[in-house]
Design a protein around this motif. Structure first.
Motif, PDB file in Angstrom:
ATOM      1  N   ILE B  18       0.899  -1.290   0.022  1.00  0.00           N
ATOM      2  CA  ILE B  18       0.017   0.098   0.017  1.00  0.00           C
ATOM      3  C   ILE B  18       0.864   1.150   0.022  1.00  0.00           C
ATOM      4  CG2 ILE B  18      -2.091  -0.833   1.086  1.00  0.00           C
ATOM      5  CD1 ILE B  18      -0.650   0.122   3.907  1.00  0.00           C
ATOM      6  N   THR B  22      -1.311   5.513   3.459  1.00  0.00           N
ATOM      7  CA  THR B  22      -2.670   5.210   3.367  1.00  0.00           C
ATOM      8  C   THR B  22      -3.163   4.895   5.133  1.00  0.00           C
ATOM      9  OG1 THR B  22      -1.960   3.535   1.498  1.00  0.00           O
ATOM     10  CG2 THR B  22      -4.145   3.322   2.812  1.00  0.00           C
ATOM     11  N   VAL B  27      -7.374   1.174   4.023  1.00  0.00           N
ATOM     12  CA  VAL B  27      -7.193  -0.254   3.621  1.00  0.00           C
ATOM     13  C   VAL B  27      -8.229  -1.180   3.893  1.00  0.00           C
ATOM     14  CG1 VAL B  27      -5.938  -2.362   4.609  1.00  0.00           C
ATOM     15  CG2 VAL B  27      -4.706   0.006   4.232  1.00  0.00           C
ATOM     16  N   HIS B  31      -9.100  -1.590   0.198  1.00  0.00           N
ATOM     17  CA  HIS B  31      -8.234  -2.709  -0.214  1.00  0.00           C
ATOM     18  C   HIS B  31      -8.925  -4.046   0.056  1.00  0.00           C
ATOM     19  CE1 HIS B  31      -4.570  -0.378  -1.336  1.00  0.00           C
ATOM     20  NE2 HIS B  31      -5.318   0.469  -0.635  1.00  0.00           N
TER      21      HIS B  31
END
Ligand SMILES: Cc1cc2nc3c(=O)[nH]c(=O)nc-3n(C[C@H](O)[C@H](O)[C@H](O)COP(=O)(O)OP(=O)(O)OC[C@H]3O[C@@H](n4cnc5c(N)ncnc54)[C@H](O)[C@@H]3O)c2cc1C
Ligand code: FES
Ligand code: FES
Lengths: 229, 161
Positions: B18, B22, B27, B31
């Motif tokens: 990442i 971030t 996340v 993500h």
């Protein structure tokens, strides 16, 4: 960083650095590692036992999630004008220990977000002398919990120290209060003490004049708490 | 530049690459597709993003993901399921403690942490303990009811995370 007050090219995480944790309470001093989180200070039976004013101060910072992350070192290094710990550092006459020297409270806070720390200097511990009694009162910002004004009053055997946060660019001693309270340790004793608002913070939450008023009110309440009234 | 971290989220280990700036909340949402963790402000005040980080309630918008390499995170998706609600979720439903539901995941994660760390609780204690979670709909009254109702059931069945 999130407020975009700083845009560093590199960031170093101090969380894993050894020797910056732990709370020691004894021999007239409470010593707290710079990496210790607010929730640990607030929840420490040792701190509550010898320095309950500091325990309550830490437990009144922000909210529970903020107290789970924020550290003593981060608070005193940042010198946010509305942070709570600086009132205790100044009001208790703490010593800031860094990786290379010790700095007295009276020399430590310099200006808005500015301290006596040199670039690269890391706070490792803060040593708070234990007074006979102390109390902290703040007028908390209703959204963040930060101190619009916070006042810590400490009694060291008749010597009074007063630390004020929120009102000026950084925490400072209320010397006029200290003298008045040394002569007459009662809440009413602060009423006649002038609080000049020159240089005080003024923002959309509170004018400098209002902050000066709050300083006196919080000082009076802190003295009342200290006397157990 | 990307940094590589490992995170255990709701019991599942993830290896991630990442950008270093971030935030944990990004996340989780972007993500890992865990959209139950909400973002309600940019001042770290609303608490909608509250998750458990190594068992403590924190605001995921205030944590850099690269700071917590190797840590364990529990989100609202990790505490119960539709068929087996966590006692706190069940109490929120039973006590009508949500209206629009935006604050609810953060409120529940915060409340679970509060109950675990501070028994016994009274109404004032719940209100103070949830000071970091803002709700624009309910007026908090029913949320306090729900937390107090869930507390005894949680000691019987702690639930995940
Ligand atoms: C919603 C919200 C509400 C809050 N309410 C309050 C409140 O009511 N009262 C209050 O006092 N605070 C409050 N805070 C501040 C919070 O408690 C933290 O103390 C503060 O954010 C600093 O966080 P940190 O310890 O993670 O330090 P960081 O954010 O990691 O660091 C802050 C600064 O200090 C430097 N620094 C950190 N540690 C050290 C060290 N050991 N040596 C040298 N430099 C160091 C960093 O480089 C950085 O410049 C609030 C914060 C939020 C987000
Ligand atoms: S998004 Fe509001 S506190 Fe995190
Ligand atoms: S239910 Fe709508 S914000 Fe809380």
């Amino acid at each position: 960083m999130k407020q975009r007050l700083a845009a560093p090219s590199d960031v170093i995480d101090l969380a894993g650095v050894a020797g910056m944790g732990g709370i020691e309470a004894g021999q007239g001093v409470v010593s707290i590692g710079a990496g210790v989180r607010h929730a640990e200070v607030a929840g420490s039976p040792a701190v509550r036992g010898v320095l309950p004013a500091l325990s309550a101060l830490a437990g009144g910072i922000g909210d529970r999630q903020v107290r789970h992350l924020g550290t003593l070192g981060g608070s005193v290094a940042n010198s946010d004008p509305a942070a709570d710990y600086p009132a205790a550092v100044v009001g208790l006459g703490a010593t800031i220990e860094t990786h290379c020297r010790r700095i007295a409270a009276d020399e430590y806070f310099v200006d808005l977000f500015e301290t006596a720390l040199k670039p690269g200097e890391i706070v490792t511990r803060v040593h708070f002398p234990v007074p006979d009694r102390a109390a902290y009162r703040k007028f908390a910002h209703p959204a963040s919990g930060y101190a619009v004004v916070g006042v810590l009053v400490a009694d060291f055997g008749g010597n009074i120290r007063v630390g004020i946060t929120g009102a000026g660019p950084c925490a400072f001693r209320g010397t006029a209060f200290e003298q008045a309270l040394a002569d007459d340790l009662r809440p009413e004793a602060v009423d006649g003490v002038p609080v000049p608002d020159a240089g005080f913070n003024s923002d959309l939450f509170a004018s400098a004049e209002y902050r000066a008023h709050l300083v006196r009110v919080m000082a009076r309440r802190a003295v009342a708490d200290l006397l157990g009234r | 530049m990307a940094v590589e971290i490992t995170l255990t989220v709701n019991g599942v280990a993830h290896a991630l690459a990442i950008p270093e700036n971030t935030l944990l909340v990004d996340v989780l949402r972007e993500h890992l597709g865990l959209k139950g963790t909400h973002v309600g402000c940019d001042t770290s005040q609303c608490g909608a993003c509250t998750v458990h980080l190594d068992g403590r309630a924190v605001k995921a918008c205030s944590v850099l993901a690269c700071q917590i390499d190797g840590c364990e995170v529990t989100t609202i998706e990790g505490i119960g399921s539709v068929d087996a609600l966590h006692p706190m979720q069940a109490a929120f439903r039973d006590h009508h403690a949500l209206q629009c539901g935006f604050c609810t995941p953060g409120m529940i994660m915060s409340a679970i942490d509060l109950v675990r760390r501070s028994a016994p609780l009274d109404r004032a204690g719940v209100r103070q303990g949830l000071a970091g979670n803002l709700c624009r709909c309910t007026g908090y009254h029913n949320i306090v009811d729900a937390v107090l109702a869930a507390a005894p059931h949680m000691t019987e069945r702690q639930g995940g995370g």
